[in-house]
Design a protein around this motif. Structure first.
Motif, PDB file in Angstrom:
ATOM      1  N   ARG A  28      82.815  55.737  26.855  1.00 59.13           N
ATOM      2  CA  ARG A  28      82.782  57.093  27.400  1.00 59.13           C
ATOM      3  C   ARG A  28      81.393  57.398  27.983  1.00 59.13           C
ATOM      4  O   ARG A  28      81.268  58.061  28.998  1.00 59.13           O
ATOM      5  CB  ARG A  28      83.136  58.103  26.300  1.00 59.13           C
ATOM      6  CG  ARG A  28      83.253  59.520  26.818  1.00 59.13           C
ATOM      7  CD  ARG A  28      83.603  60.476  25.715  1.00 59.13           C
ATOM      8  NE  ARG A  28      85.031  60.597  25.553  1.00 59.13           N
ATOM      9  CZ  ARG A  28      85.724  61.731  25.753  1.00 59.13           C
ATOM     10  NH1 ARG A  28      85.112  62.810  26.141  1.00 59.13           N
ATOM     11  NH2 ARG A  28      87.009  61.784  25.558  1.00 59.13           N
ATOM     12  N   GLU A  29      80.358  56.845  27.336  1.00 62.03           N
ATOM     13  CA  GLU A  29      78.986  57.075  27.812  1.00 62.03           C
ATOM     14  C   GLU A  29      78.800  56.487  29.220  1.00 62.03           C
ATOM     15  O   GLU A  29      78.238  57.130  30.111  1.00 62.03           O
ATOM     16  CB  GLU A  29      78.040  56.400  26.817  1.00 62.03           C
ATOM     17  CG  GLU A  29      76.616  56.763  27.002  1.00 62.03           C
ATOM     18  CD  GLU A  29      75.713  55.905  26.110  1.00 62.03           C
ATOM     19  OE1 GLU A  29      76.204  55.021  25.371  1.00 62.03           O
ATOM     20  OE2 GLU A  29      74.491  56.119  26.198  1.00 62.03           O
ATOM     21  N   ALA A  38      80.615  58.577  31.728  1.00 59.87           N
ATOM     22  CA  ALA A  38      79.856  59.795  32.082  1.00 59.87           C
ATOM     23  C   ALA A  38      78.791  59.448  33.118  1.00 59.87           C
ATOM     24  O   ALA A  38      78.553  60.213  34.066  1.00 59.87           O
ATOM     25  CB  ALA A  38      79.235  60.397  30.829  1.00 59.87           C
ATOM     26  N   ILE A  87      80.551  58.993  36.448  1.00 58.28           N
ATOM     27  CA  ILE A  87      80.958  60.296  37.003  1.00 58.28           C
ATOM     28  C   ILE A  87      79.729  60.988  37.614  1.00 58.28           C
ATOM     29  O   ILE A  87      79.788  61.536  38.711  1.00 58.28           O
ATOM     30  CB  ILE A  87      81.628  61.171  35.911  1.00 58.28           C
ATOM     31  CG1 ILE A  87      82.962  60.538  35.490  1.00 58.28           C
ATOM     32  CG2 ILE A  87      81.848  62.607  36.417  1.00 58.28           C
ATOM     33  CD1 ILE A  87      83.555  61.100  34.203  1.00 58.28           C
ATOM     34  N   ALA A  88      78.586  60.907  36.912  1.00 59.03           N
ATOM     35  CA  ALA A  88      77.349  61.515  37.437  1.00 59.03           C
ATOM     36  C   ALA A  88      76.933  60.817  38.733  1.00 59.03           C
ATOM     37  O   ALA A  88      76.442  61.453  39.673  1.00 59.03           O
ATOM     38  CB  ALA A  88      76.241  61.412  36.388  1.00 59.03           C
ATOM     39  N   ASP A 106      89.341  55.840  26.932  1.00 59.56           N
ATOM     40  CA  ASP A 106      88.877  57.087  27.552  1.00 59.56           C
ATOM     41  C   ASP A 106      89.250  57.212  29.024  1.00 59.56           C
ATOM     42  O   ASP A 106      88.644  58.023  29.745  1.00 59.56           O
ATOM     43  CB  ASP A 106      87.355  57.223  27.371  1.00 59.56           C
ATOM     44  CG  ASP A 106      87.011  57.624  25.944  1.00 59.56           C
ATOM     45  OD1 ASP A 106      87.720  58.487  25.394  1.00 59.56           O
ATOM     46  OD2 ASP A 106      86.066  57.056  25.369  1.00 59.56           O
ATOM     47  N   PHE A 125      89.506  60.727  30.472  1.00 62.60           N
ATOM     48  CA  PHE A 125      88.198  61.360  30.682  1.00 62.60           C
ATOM     49  C   PHE A 125      87.622  60.946  32.044  1.00 62.60           C
ATOM     50  O   PHE A 125      87.097  61.767  32.798  1.00 62.60           O
ATOM     51  CB  PHE A 125      87.261  60.935  29.527  1.00 62.60           C
ATOM     52  CG  PHE A 125      85.836  61.343  29.694  1.00 62.60           C
ATOM     53  CD1 PHE A 125      85.439  62.652  29.460  1.00 62.60           C
ATOM     54  CD2 PHE A 125      84.873  60.408  30.086  1.00 62.60           C
ATOM     55  CE1 PHE A 125      84.105  63.034  29.615  1.00 62.60           C
ATOM     56  CE2 PHE A 125      83.536  60.788  30.240  1.00 62.60           C
ATOM     57  CZ  PHE A 125      83.154  62.097  30.003  1.00 62.60           C
ATOM     58  N   GLY A 130      87.132  63.401  35.290  1.00 56.72           N
ATOM     59  CA  GLY A 130      85.773  63.564  35.806  1.00 56.72           C
ATOM     60  C   GLY A 130      85.668  63.211  37.285  1.00 56.72           C
ATOM     61  O   GLY A 130      84.825  63.751  38.002  1.00 56.72           O
ATOM     62  N   SER A 155      73.134  54.733  36.198  1.00 61.69           N
ATOM     63  CA  SER A 155      72.364  55.909  35.765  1.00 61.69           C
ATOM     64  C   SER A 155      70.969  55.936  36.386  1.00 61.69           C
ATOM     65  O   SER A 155      70.340  56.979  36.446  1.00 61.69           O
ATOM     66  CB  SER A 155      72.258  55.938  34.239  1.00 61.69           C
ATOM     67  OG  SER A 155      71.683  54.734  33.802  1.00 61.69           O
TER      68      SER A 155
END
Ligand code: SF4
Length: 310
Positions: free
Chosen positions: A52-53, A56, A59-60, A82, A85, A89, A282
């Motif tokens: 999930r991390e 995220a 998605i960012a 996930d 999710f 997102g 990221s």
């Protein structure tokens, strides 16, 4: 065999990036099938799935760089805990969200919720279906594939997917069951449409045909069956310079299950990072600039043979 780079040079071509318009997200190598052609060697015994991390962070990334299309693939993404999710997102961050399915993973009763989510969020489904001949399809994707796949398409049609006027798109993907090139796409699509309708009463929107990429399990099979050299010659002889301009690696980026960036899913399979540098989504602040080189290998011949990897 002439190296792919030398063939490009002979034609006065180079493999460089254009504007990045699409993002492919590989959610992991866990799959309910162990297909003979899989370039990632995915299967039920693989444990690599996107956390999930990482989702995220992806998605960012899609928030920072809006892509016209986002394509979720695997393995079998439906088995990744996930996935809802990730879908939720991404829906607001792209005009076209696609989910690749091997059909059997989506058809399992435990995945009803994922199907309802896809319907409500208008996710485009891209499903693998190698052949309308059950023996051939099962030989490639494992025993019971055709039966499960047909049931899955029936359920999808009942939900509106592949049905004219519904706005829910179901596209099929077919790749050859052996060491040869696919039939021309338009011809194959006509045959699929009439076979699937006549034999099982099911429908789809469009069919894409792809050549198998000589990596992973397909490469091992080619070597073990004594077909490797002949297949590579077939790909090389089929080189079509007109395909280079439209190669997906020119306008797409791929993210692996652990969040690193690649030019395509095949470079991901061999561990060649985008820009030859390991970067996590990221930490990316700029997309690769148009004109920057793409890491290529002899497996790229699979994308440039005949009418190419559409
Ligand atoms: S395998 Fe295909 S998509 Fe990937 S870099 Fe080579 S030509 Fe591009």
């Amino acid at each position: 065999m002439m190296p792919f780079a030398a063939t490009l040079e002979k034609h006065g071509l180079s493999l460089v990036r254009g504007e990045a318009r699409a993002l492919q997200i590989n959610t992991g190598l866990l799959c309910d099938r162990r297909c003979r052609h899989c370039h990632l060697e995915a299967g039920p015994d693989r444990r690599e799935v996107m956390s999930r991390e990482t989702m995220a962070a992806v998605i960012a990334f899609a928030e920072r760089f809006p892509f016209r299309a986002v394509d979720i693939t695997g393995g079998a993404p439906e088995l990744v805990p996930d996935l809802p999710f990730l879908i939720e997102g991404l829906v607001p961050r792209t005009a076209r969200l696609m989910l690749r399915s091997n059909l059997t993973a989506l058809a399992a009763p435990a995945r009803e919720e994922i199907l309802s989510l896809c319907v409500s969020r208008r996710v485009v489904l891209i499903a693998s279906f190698p052949s309308t001949n059950p023996a051939q399809a099962d030989a490639q994707r494992g025993a019971g594939f055709t039966e499960g796949g047909i049931t899955a398409i029936r359920n999808l049609n009942a939900a509106g997917y592949g049905v004219e006027g519904s706005g829910l798109e179901l596209h099929l993907v077919s790749n050859p069951v052996g060491a040869f090139l696919p039939a021309p796409q338009a011809q194959a699509e006509g045959k699929f449409r009439s076979d699937l309708l006549r034999k099982w009463g099911i429908a789809f929107n469009e069919l894409y045909t792809f050549a198998n990429v000589p990596l992973g399990r397909f490469r091992s099979w080619l070597a073990e069956s004594g077909n490797f050299d002949r297949y590579m010659r077939t790909l090389q002889d089929g080189f079509n310079p007109c395909t280079v301009e439209g190669l997906m690696c020119r306008t797409q980026l791929s993210v692996s299950w652990d969040g690193h960036l690649y030019d395509c899913d095949f470079n991901l399979a061999v561990g060649r990072h985008q820009g030859e540098r390991k970067s996590h989504v990221s930490e990316i602040r700029d997309l690769p600039s148009p004109g920057s080189p793409i890491a290529a290998g002899d497996y790229c011949y699979a994308c440039t043979a005949g009418s190419g990897f559409t």
